[in-house]
Write a protein that holds these residues in place. Structure first.
Motif, PDB file in Angstrom:
ATOM      1  N   CYS A 179       0.714  -7.475   4.254  1.00 38.13           N
ATOM      2  CA  CYS A 179       0.661  -6.428   3.484  1.00 38.13           C
ATOM      3  C   CYS A 179       1.696  -5.371   3.771  1.00 38.13           C
ATOM      4  O   CYS A 179       1.642  -4.867   5.047  1.00 38.13           O
ATOM      5  N   ARG A 180       2.472  -4.855   2.975  1.00 37.52           N
ATOM      6  CA  ARG A 180       3.643  -3.995   3.432  1.00 37.52           C
ATOM      7  C   ARG A 180       3.206  -2.540   2.933  1.00 37.52           C
ATOM      8  O   ARG A 180       2.448  -2.170   2.020  1.00 37.52           O
ATOM      9  N   VAL A 181       3.397  -1.613   3.977  1.00 37.02           N
ATOM     10  CA  VAL A 181       3.142  -0.289   3.675  1.00 37.02           C
ATOM     11  C   VAL A 181       4.295   0.571   3.414  1.00 37.02           C
ATOM     12  O   VAL A 181       5.125   0.628   4.035  1.00 37.02           O
ATOM     13  N   LEU A 182       4.181   1.340   2.400  1.00 30.29           N
ATOM     14  CA  LEU A 182       5.363   2.377   1.905  1.00 30.29           C
ATOM     15  C   LEU A 182       4.518   3.854   2.114  1.00 30.29           C
ATOM     16  O   LEU A 182       3.550   3.997   1.485  1.00 30.29           O
ATOM     17  N   ALA A 183       4.993   4.405   3.130  1.00 29.68           N
ATOM     18  CA  ALA A 183       4.464   5.813   3.418  1.00 29.68           C
ATOM     19  C   ALA A 183       5.006   6.915   2.395  1.00 29.68           C
ATOM     20  O   ALA A 183       6.308   6.817   2.209  1.00 29.68           O
ATOM     21  N   LEU A 184       4.221   7.612   2.067  1.00 27.20           N
ATOM     22  CA  LEU A 184       4.763   8.944   1.075  1.00 27.20           C
ATOM     23  C   LEU A 184       3.935   9.972   1.816  1.00 27.20           C
ATOM     24  O   LEU A 184       3.063  10.078   2.303  1.00 27.20           O
ATOM     25  N   SER A 185       4.747  11.317   1.692  1.00 25.43           N
ATOM     26  CA  SER A 185       4.355  12.650   2.249  1.00 25.43           C
ATOM     27  C   SER A 185       5.087  13.717   1.458  1.00 25.43           C
ATOM     28  O   SER A 185       6.273  13.491   1.397  1.00 25.43           O
ATOM     29  N   THR A 186       4.391  14.728   1.247  1.00 24.89           N
ATOM     30  CA  THR A 186       5.147  16.091   1.013  1.00 24.89           C
ATOM     31  C   THR A 186       5.645  16.540   2.233  1.00 24.89           C
ATOM     32  O   THR A 186       6.557  17.565   2.500  1.00 24.89           O
ATOM     33  N   PHE A 187       5.273  16.182   3.472  1.00 24.98           N
ATOM     34  CA  PHE A 187       5.750  16.728   4.769  1.00 24.98           C
ATOM     35  C   PHE A 187       7.000  15.537   5.396  1.00 24.98           C
ATOM     36  O   PHE A 187       6.278  14.713   5.899  1.00 24.98           O
ATOM     37  N   ASP A 188       7.987  15.846   5.073  1.00 20.68           N
ATOM     38  CA  ASP A 188       9.039  14.807   5.448  1.00 20.68           C
ATOM     39  C   ASP A 188       9.671  15.253   6.639  1.00 20.68           C
ATOM     40  O   ASP A 188      10.723  14.775   6.822  1.00 20.68           O
ATOM     41  N   GLN A 189       8.956  15.822   7.295  1.00 20.82           N
ATOM     42  CA  GLN A 189       9.702  16.223   8.818  1.00 20.82           C
ATOM     43  C   GLN A 189       9.968  14.942   9.483  1.00 20.82           C
ATOM     44  O   GLN A 189       9.058  13.997   9.356  1.00 20.82           O
ATOM     45  N   ASP A 190      10.836  14.764  10.162  1.00 21.13           N
ATOM     46  CA  ASP A 190      11.207  13.819  10.920  1.00 21.13           C
ATOM     47  C   ASP A 190      10.237  13.017  11.882  1.00 21.13           C
ATOM     48  O   ASP A 190      10.167  11.907  11.988  1.00 21.13           O
ATOM     49  N   GLU A 191       9.261  13.584  12.526  1.00 26.64           N
ATOM     50  CA  GLU A 191       8.403  13.146  13.319  1.00 26.64           C
ATOM     51  C   GLU A 191       7.538  12.183  12.573  1.00 26.64           C
ATOM     52  O   GLU A 191       7.312  11.294  13.145  1.00 26.64           O
ATOM     53  N   TYR A 192       7.027  12.722  11.412  1.00 26.10           N
ATOM     54  CA  TYR A 192       5.898  11.815  10.510  1.00 26.10           C
ATOM     55  C   TYR A 192       6.682  10.571  10.131  1.00 26.10           C
ATOM     56  O   TYR A 192       6.136   9.504  10.280  1.00 26.10           O
ATOM     57  N   PRO A 220       9.498  10.803   0.328  1.00 27.91           N
ATOM     58  CA  PRO A 220       9.046  12.048  -0.075  1.00 27.91           C
ATOM     59  C   PRO A 220       8.251  11.931  -1.445  1.00 27.91           C
ATOM     60  O   PRO A 220       8.991  10.901  -2.214  1.00 27.91           O
ATOM     61  N   LYS A 221       7.199  12.538  -1.692  1.00 27.54           N
ATOM     62  CA  LYS A 221       6.395  12.691  -2.893  1.00 27.54           C
ATOM     63  C   LYS A 221       7.394  13.137  -3.972  1.00 27.54           C
ATOM     64  O   LYS A 221       6.902  12.857  -5.109  1.00 27.54           O
ATOM     65  N   ASP A 222       8.518  13.844  -3.865  1.00 27.74           N
ATOM     66  CA  ASP A 222       9.423  14.333  -5.030  1.00 27.74           C
ATOM     67  C   ASP A 222      10.253  13.024  -5.361  1.00 27.74           C
ATOM     68  O   ASP A 222      11.033  13.398  -5.985  1.00 27.74           O
ATOM     69  N   ILE A 223       9.968  11.978  -4.998  1.00 30.66           N
ATOM     70  CA  ILE A 223      10.950  10.665  -5.508  1.00 30.66           C
ATOM     71  C   ILE A 223      10.633  10.584  -6.910  1.00 30.66           C
ATOM     72  O   ILE A 223       9.638  11.024  -7.318  1.00 30.66           O
ATOM     73  N   SER A 224      11.745  10.122  -7.539  1.00 29.84           N
ATOM     74  CA  SER A 224      11.738   9.738  -9.002  1.00 29.84           C
ATOM     75  C   SER A 224      10.701   8.603  -9.114  1.00 29.84           C
ATOM     76  O   SER A 224      10.730   7.637  -8.355  1.00 29.84           O
ATOM     77  N   PRO A 225      10.227   8.485 -10.474  1.00 34.04           N
ATOM     78  CA  PRO A 225       9.348   7.420 -10.640  1.00 34.04           C
ATOM     79  C   PRO A 225       9.989   6.017 -10.290  1.00 34.04           C
ATOM     80  O   PRO A 225       9.511   4.813 -10.182  1.00 34.04           O
ATOM     81  N   VAL A 279       1.000  -1.077   0.138  1.00 37.38           N
ATOM     82  CA  VAL A 279      -0.110  -0.086   0.064  1.00 37.38           C
ATOM     83  C   VAL A 279       0.674   1.356  -0.031  1.00 37.38           C
ATOM     84  O   VAL A 279       2.007   1.425   0.934  1.00 37.38           O
ATOM     85  N   LEU A 280       0.586   2.100  -0.868  1.00 38.91           N
ATOM     86  CA  LEU A 280       1.416   3.435  -1.016  1.00 38.91           C
ATOM     87  C   LEU A 280       0.363   4.401  -0.186  1.00 38.91           C
ATOM     88  O   LEU A 280      -0.813   4.592  -0.374  1.00 38.91           O
ATOM     89  N   MET A 281       0.698   4.901   0.951  1.00 38.63           N
ATOM     90  CA  MET A 281       0.107   5.506   1.998  1.00 38.63           C
ATOM     91  C   MET A 281       0.393   6.814   2.193  1.00 38.63           C
ATOM     92  O   MET A 281       1.578   7.340   2.609  1.00 38.63           O
ATOM     93  N   ASP A 282      -0.476   7.928   1.821  1.00 38.95           N
ATOM     94  CA  ASP A 282      -0.247   9.257   2.489  1.00 38.95           C
ATOM     95  C   ASP A 282      -0.297   9.216   3.709  1.00 38.95           C
ATOM     96  O   ASP A 282      -1.138   8.837   4.249  1.00 38.95           O
ATOM     97  N   ILE A 283       0.305  10.231   4.404  1.00 43.74           N
ATOM     98  CA  ILE A 283       0.444  10.290   5.830  1.00 43.74           C
ATOM     99  C   ILE A 283      -0.584  11.265   6.308  1.00 43.74           C
ATOM    100  O   ILE A 283      -1.574  11.040   7.108  1.00 43.74           O
ATOM    101  N   ARG A 284      -0.823  12.320   5.586  1.00 37.41           N
ATOM    102  CA  ARG A 284      -2.051  13.452   6.095  1.00 37.41           C
ATOM    103  C   ARG A 284      -3.150  13.058   5.197  1.00 37.41           C
ATOM    104  O   ARG A 284      -3.185  13.484   4.322  1.00 37.41           O
ATOM    105  N   MET A 285      -4.233  12.549   5.788  1.00 40.91           N
ATOM    106  CA  MET A 285      -5.516  12.041   5.106  1.00 40.91           C
ATOM    107  C   MET A 285      -6.422  12.534   6.024  1.00 40.91           C
ATOM    108  O   MET A 285      -6.455  12.259   7.233  1.00 40.91           O
ATOM    109  N   PRO A 286      -7.990  12.782   5.485  1.00 40.83           N
ATOM    110  CA  PRO A 286      -9.054  12.918   6.347  1.00 40.83           C
ATOM    111  C   PRO A 286      -9.557  11.667   6.863  1.00 40.83           C
ATOM    112  O   PRO A 286      -9.074  10.527   6.563  1.00 40.83           O
ATOM    113  N   VAL A 287     -10.446  11.614   8.000  1.00 44.17           N
ATOM    114  CA  VAL A 287     -11.075  10.410   8.457  1.00 44.17           C
ATOM    115  C   VAL A 287     -10.272   9.847   9.352  1.00 44.17           C
ATOM    116  O   VAL A 287     -10.522   9.555  10.425  1.00 44.17           O
TER     117      VAL A 287
END
Length: 232
Positions: free
Chosen positions: A83-96, A110-115, A58-66
């Motif tokens: 199931c493996r989770v790979l977290a993605l975020s534009t907020f790459d602060q260490d706490e996340y 980070p979401k700016d990673i190359s394809p 699962v490609l999982m965005d960190i900041r989502m509603p609900v």
């Protein structure tokens, strides 16, 4: 199936922005070894979709509603451990990053990673290995993981019951893992065989109750086995 007869890596994309989901899907579908099986717009939908579709990753965005990505990750790793989770975020602060890894994510990018790197990372986490962007890995634990005062060199900290089950050699292997060494580098450093290192790493993971190297590194810092800036 891929052209060579292997099963494709099935992936679920969870992100609250439809354009981001579509962009990620287009990127991943360019890899013949990856099949995007579904999309979700929040963490609750991601958990439900994962139960229904049973993706391998699962490609999982960190900041989502609900339900945010961290809590969704914790539920997924508890309810669907295969199931493996790979977290993605534009907020790459260490706490996340630390929150995601503690929740059970096998990687954080980070979401700016190359394809190309994104596809490679998914294949890596599918093998059960951890992936964290190099620019994050070194600083995140030093900044956000609280360690107890270390014990004397060469010994496990007295206040670290998690390490009490490890043999002295396993403690040393964990120390090298926390330094960022791969199995071949650990083998050279400790002058033992690579297969022996693999056996030790597997035993360390089992005894500590962790899934991968990233979580093992966090344990090493939290127990005081190593300190920020002094992993050797």
């Amino acid at each position: 199936m891929t052209p060579d007869g292997e099963r494709r890596l099935t992936v679920l994309i969870a992100d609250d922005q439809p354009l981001v989901r579509r962009g990620l899907a287009l990127v991943l579908r360019a890899d013949p070894g990856i099949e995007v099986v579904g999309e979700a717009g929040d963490g609750e939908q991601a958990v439900a979709a994962a139960h229904r579709l049973r993706p391998r990753a699962v490609l999982m965005d960190i900041r989502m509603p609900v339900l945010d990505g961290v809590r969704a990750t914790a539920r997924l790793t508890a309810e669907l451990p295969e199931c493996r989770v790979l977290a993605l975020s534009t907020f790459d602060q260490d706490e996340y990053v630390v929150r995601a890894l503690r929740a059970g994510a096998t990687g954080f990018l980070p979401k700016d990673i190359s394809p190309e790197d994104l596809a490679a990372a998914l294949h890596t986490v599918d093998r059960g290995e951890a992936v964290v962007a190099p620019r994050l890995l070194t600083r995140l634990i030093a900044a956000y993981v609280t360690a107890e005062p270390p014990a004397a060199p060469g010994t496990a900290p007295a206040a670290a019951p998690a390490l009490s089950a490890l043999t002295p050699r396993e403690v040393e292997v964990l120390r090298q893992v926390a330094a960022g060494l791969d199995n071949a580098e650990i083998a050279r450093t400790l002058r033992i065989g690579v297969q022996t290192v693999k056996n030790h790493v597997t035993a360390v993971f089992a005894k500590l109750g962790v899934r991968d190297r990233a979580q093992a590194v966090i344990v090493a810092y939290e127990t005081g086995l190593v300190r920020p800036g002094r992993t050797g």
